[in-house]
Design an enzyme around this catalytic site. Structure first.
Site, PDB file in Angstrom:
ATOM      1  N   ARG A 142       0.736  -1.417   0.159  1.00  0.00           N
ATOM      2  CA  ARG A 142       0.079  -0.088  -0.018  1.00  0.00           C
ATOM      3  C   ARG A 142       0.939   1.259   0.126  1.00  0.00           C
ATOM      4  O   ARG A 142       0.429   2.285  -0.508  1.00  0.00           O
ATOM      5  CB  ARG A 142      -0.873   0.142   1.269  1.00  0.00           C
ATOM      6  N   ARG A 151       9.650   6.052  -3.296  1.00  0.00           N
ATOM      7  CA  ARG A 151       9.884   6.949  -4.193  1.00  0.00           C
ATOM      8  C   ARG A 151      11.244   7.414  -3.979  1.00  0.00           C
ATOM      9  O   ARG A 151      12.075   7.705  -2.935  1.00  0.00           O
ATOM     10  CB  ARG A 151       9.293   8.277  -4.166  1.00  0.00           C
ATOM     11  N   ARG A 171      -9.182  -6.678  13.327  1.00  0.00           N
ATOM     12  CA  ARG A 171      -8.567  -5.731  14.136  1.00  0.00           C
ATOM     13  C   ARG A 171      -9.233  -4.480  14.869  1.00  0.00           C
ATOM     14  O   ARG A 171     -10.129  -4.033  13.515  1.00  0.00           O
ATOM     15  CB  ARG A 171      -7.111  -4.981  13.654  1.00  0.00           C
ATOM     16  N   ARG A 179      -0.235   5.438  16.217  1.00  0.00           N
ATOM     17  CA  ARG A 179      -0.086   6.861  15.836  1.00  0.00           C
ATOM     18  C   ARG A 179      -0.892   7.699  16.628  1.00  0.00           C
ATOM     19  O   ARG A 179      -1.885   7.446  17.428  1.00  0.00           O
ATOM     20  CB  ARG A 179      -0.515   6.932  14.372  1.00  0.00           C
ATOM     21  N   GLU A 194      -3.983   6.351  18.912  1.00  0.00           N
ATOM     22  CA  GLU A 194      -4.694   5.290  18.376  1.00  0.00           C
ATOM     23  C   GLU A 194      -4.006   3.763  18.989  1.00  0.00           C
ATOM     24  O   GLU A 194      -2.715   3.531  18.912  1.00  0.00           O
ATOM     25  CB  GLU A 194      -4.337   5.219  16.785  1.00  0.00           C
ATOM     26  N   TYR A 240      -9.960  -5.267   2.923  1.00  0.00           N
ATOM     27  CA  TYR A 240      -9.351  -3.973   3.301  1.00  0.00           C
ATOM     28  C   TYR A 240      -9.383  -2.847   2.177  1.00  0.00           C
ATOM     29  O   TYR A 240      -8.580  -2.494   1.479  1.00  0.00           O
ATOM     30  CB  TYR A 240      -7.785  -4.425   3.567  1.00  0.00           C
ATOM     31  N   ASP A 298     -10.218   0.840   0.506  1.00  0.00           N
ATOM     32  CA  ASP A 298     -10.207   2.296   0.659  1.00  0.00           C
ATOM     33  C   ASP A 298     -11.437   2.975   0.490  1.00  0.00           C
ATOM     34  O   ASP A 298     -12.481   2.147  -0.077  1.00  0.00           O
ATOM     35  CB  ASP A 298      -9.065   2.868   0.019  1.00  0.00           C
TER      36      ASP A 298
END
Ligand code: UDP
Length: 371
Positions: free
Chosen positions: A170, A174, A247, A278, A304, A352, A354
């Site tokens: 995911r 770069r 989860r 996070r 979280e 999963y 988006d």
């Protein structure tokens, strides 16, 4: 029958399907067990800040059809996600880009970074079989150890060797100084919050909140010709083949009497020891401004914590490992034997997804169903 469609769940899948059905002249009833619409994209205004109550959602897509669709219901700001990773006090830029490589190794040119990664991936000699191998093969062991391993094991509660490699794919890698987390042409946060966007989708549609489908399933089923169910697929079948694993996430929200806590919307704590994965500082999704464009003196943060789902918790992430994927395939067979019901969304399809993919799937299903 009072309605053509009963939509169970007022999240994105349900709202898009309901909107399309209504537009096609069908009668629709939407129900949700929560007291609010918008499922896990629900936002609530606190101290002038749109707080993402069920976790940060940053809309991003390469799908022009989906972008044209969502922008009918909300205007989007120019927010670009660039999380910061905090590894024991060292800060790194995410996703993995030249800023990350420079900080990690002191390399300056893309060529030097590529060379470093190439050296480190030599330990992987065949096709990566799991998340650990995939991660090392993408970015090398140093980054795996500091920025991936601890975070992933907290997030999924499983060893990286036991997780599927697609999860780590995911994230972009770069060799440029581009720290946009998503490879997406279109990106942003709906001005006014996701809840308003979903409310716009559900305009003129009957919605009943705080009602649990399973409390009166037969009665609800008798109201409509067809049901669109967006809850967990295993719950629909009363867990008869066993429970799928999810989860869950718990949020510790705090209102702080200071204007700037961490200087970024998302900071990931990538070490194993910090108990949270996070911290989200919600105001930065909208550049620290309230709806009138004024600076906000306070801030709202959410820590979280990831945990294994158990009955009574909110399911967030399907665990698409081998065991669960096999069990899901069995549930899917049961679903295919049912009449007059559509299973959709992250929970209904155990996927999963988006947000953009959920909208795309709901639009495709609506097209198939309503044409
Ligand atoms: N990940 C990581 N370190 C990070 C952020 C993400 O190792 O700092 C891994 C982790 O395994 C996570 C996956 O990448 O589950 C996907 O991250 P993403 O941010 O897409 O997850 P989401 O926002 O959906 O929780």
């Amino acid at each position: 029958m009072q309605y053509n469609y009963l939509v169970v769940g007022a999240g994105l899948y349900g709202a898009v399907f309901a909107h399309e059905a209504k537009k096609a002249g069908k009668s629709v009833l939407v129900i949700d067990k929560r007291p609010n619409i918008a499922g896990n994209v629900y936002t609530e205004e606190i101290e002038g800040i749109n707080v993402h109550k069920y976790g940060a959602h940053i809309f991003h897509t390469n799908n022009k059809k989906v972008w044209d669709y969502v922008t009918k219901f909300a205007e989007f700001n120019r927010f670009t996600n660039s999380p910061v990773a905090n590894y024991k006090g060292e800060l790194y830029s995410l996703p993995f880009n030249m800023y990350t490589f420079n900080k990690m190794w002191g390399v300056v040119t893309p060529e030097e970074a590529a060379e470093k990664i190439a050296q480190q991936r030599e330990e992987i000699t065949s096709e990566p079989k799991n998340l650990e191998e995939q991660a090392i093969s993408l970015v090398g062991r140093d980054i795996y150890e500091k920025l991936i391993k601890g975070y992933t094991e907290k997030q999924w509660g499983r060893d990286c060797k036991e997780l599927p490699s697609f999860i780590i794919k995911r994230l972009p890698v770069r060799l440029t100084f581009d720290n946009n987390y998503f490879n997406a042409l279109y990106q942003g946060i709906p001005v006014g919050g996701y809840t308003q966007m979903v409310a716009n989708m559900l305009e003129d549609i009957e919605v009943r909140l705080g009602v649990d489908y399973f409390d009166n399933k037969a009665e609800y089923d008798s109201l409509a010709e067809k049901v669109v169910y967006t809850g967990p697929i295993d719950a629909y079948f009363d867990f008869r083949l066993g429970t799928l694993e999810y989860r869950s996430v718990k949020f510790e929200n705090e209102i702080l009497d200071q204007p700037n806590f961490q200087g970024n919307a998302a900071v990931n704590y990538t070490d194993r020891e910090t108990p949270w994965t996070r911290i989200i500082e919600h105001k930065w999704f909208e550049f620290g401004k309230d709806k009138n464009g004024n600076d906000i003196p306070k801030t709202v943060i959410s820590r979280e914590y990831s945990s294994e789902w158990k009955p009574g918790d909110e399911p967030y992430y399907p665990v698409n490992d081998e065991k669960n994927s096999t069990l899901y395939a069995e549930y899917k067979k049961l679903a295919e034997q049912e009449n007059n019901i559509i299973f959709g969304g992250r929970l209904g399809e155990y996927k999963y997804y988006d947000m953009d993919a959920v909208i795309d799937a709901a639009l495709a299903k609506a097209e198939e169903e309503l044409s």
